[in-house]
Motif scaffolding. Structure first.
Motif, mmCIF file in Angstrom:
data_model
loop_
_atom_site.group_PDB
_atom_site.id
_atom_site.type_symbol
_atom_site.label_atom_id
_atom_site.label_comp_id
_atom_site.label_asym_id
_atom_site.label_seq_id
_atom_site.Cartn_x
_atom_site.Cartn_y
_atom_site.Cartn_z
ATOM 1 N N UNK A 1 0.827 -1.204 0.000
ATOM 2 C CA UNK A 1 0.000 0.000 0.000
ATOM 3 C C UNK A 1 0.864 1.257 0.000
ATOM 4 N N UNK A 2 1.960 1.247 0.743
ATOM 5 C CA UNK A 2 2.851 2.402 0.803
ATOM 6 C C UNK A 2 3.442 2.701 -0.576
ATOM 7 N N UNK A 3 3.848 1.667 -1.286
ATOM 8 C CA UNK A 3 4.405 1.862 -2.634
ATOM 9 C C UNK A 3 3.333 2.404 -3.569
ATOM 10 N N UNK A 4 2.117 1.854 -3.502
ATOM 11 C CA UNK A 4 1.028 2.334 -4.355
ATOM 12 C C UNK A 4 0.719 3.804 -4.078
ATOM 13 N N UNK B 1 3.964 -0.842 -18.763
ATOM 14 C CA UNK B 1 4.574 -1.620 -19.834
ATOM 15 C C UNK B 1 3.521 -2.564 -20.401
ATOM 16 N N UNK B 2 3.859 -3.248 -21.477
ATOM 17 C CA UNK B 2 2.908 -4.151 -22.115
ATOM 18 C C UNK B 2 2.635 -5.374 -21.244
ATOM 19 N N UNK B 3 3.641 -5.870 -20.531
ATOM 20 C CA UNK B 3 3.492 -7.109 -19.770
ATOM 21 C C UNK B 3 3.221 -6.896 -18.282
ATOM 22 N N UNK B 4 3.398 -5.694 -17.788
ATOM 23 C CA UNK B 4 3.156 -5.418 -16.370
ATOM 24 C C UNK B 4 3.031 -3.919 -16.150
ATOM 25 N N UNK B 5 2.578 -3.560 -14.955
ATOM 26 C CA UNK B 5 2.602 -2.182 -14.469
ATOM 27 C C UNK B 5 3.459 -2.196 -13.222
ATOM 28 N N UNK B 6 4.488 -1.366 -13.201
ATOM 29 C CA UNK B 6 5.393 -1.312 -12.052
ATOM 30 C C UNK B 6 5.126 -0.038 -11.262
ATOM 31 N N UNK B 7 4.929 -0.190 -9.959
ATOM 32 C CA UNK B 7 4.780 0.940 -9.053
ATOM 33 C C UNK B 7 6.102 1.079 -8.298
ATOM 34 N N UNK B 8 6.740 2.237 -8.414
ATOM 35 C CA UNK B 8 8.087 2.436 -7.870
ATOM 36 C C UNK B 8 8.061 3.550 -6.830
ATOM 37 N N UNK B 9 8.762 3.333 -5.730
ATOM 38 C CA UNK B 9 8.842 4.331 -4.668
ATOM 39 C C UNK B 9 10.251 4.356 -4.114
#
Length: 159
Positions: free
Chosen positions: A16-19, A27-35
């Motif tokens: 939850x903190x990262x979101x 991206x086409x194959x995934x969604x990356x949430x970065x913190x």
């Protein structure tokens, strides 16, 4: 070689903190949430797959493939980063080269963090140096139209 637990996000509050605090890379194959966390105790990653992607066998196969791809490139990521990978259906059949390039793209975005045309103001907002009147809060939506070049001009997505 296994993916060590010390490098994984395991608890729902960590996800939850990262979101909530991070930015999104689609991206086409995934969604990356970065913190970028304040503490630098090594990069940590978590993987999620929705039940709509298929039965457990397919979801686990997708996670294993991406986890191995991330594990091989994890040394390139700074120790303060937390990333949650939300897989998409194309991750199941995507060639390994595609997964490699998309993970590399996420890591490059993290290591660069701000695009060359963005400057942080004293109030904590982001400002495009090509359009000084544009102020945006540092939320995930700003990463949808990044500057494509390193010099001011038509290469900037905001010009």
């Amino acid at each position: 070689m296994a993916f060590p637990k010390a490098r994984r996000l395991l608890r729902p509050p960590d996800f939850r903190q990262v979101y909530d605090l991070g930015f999104k890379v689609v991206c086409r194959t995934f969604v990356a949430f970065c913190w970028k966390a304040a503490e630098a105790d090594g990069p940590k990653t978590g993987f999620t797959t929705s039940r709509t992607l298929g039965k457990a066998v397919k979801r686990n196969r997708m996670r294993r493939r991406l986890r191995e791809t991330v594990r091989r490139q994890l040394a390139r990521l700074g120790p303060e980063w937390r990333i949650v990978w939300n897989l998409r259906r194309p991750a199941l059949d995507a060639p390994q080269e595609v997964l490699d390039s998309e993970v590399e793209r996420v890591f490059e975005r993290c290591n660069g963090y701000l695009w060359p045309c963005w400057r942080r103001t004293s109030a904590g907002f982001l400002r495009c140096c090509h359009r000084p009147a544009v102020f945006i809060r540092p939320v995930p939506s700003i990463w949808r139209r990044p500057c494509a070049g390193t010099v001011p001009g038509p290469a900037c997505g905001w010009v």
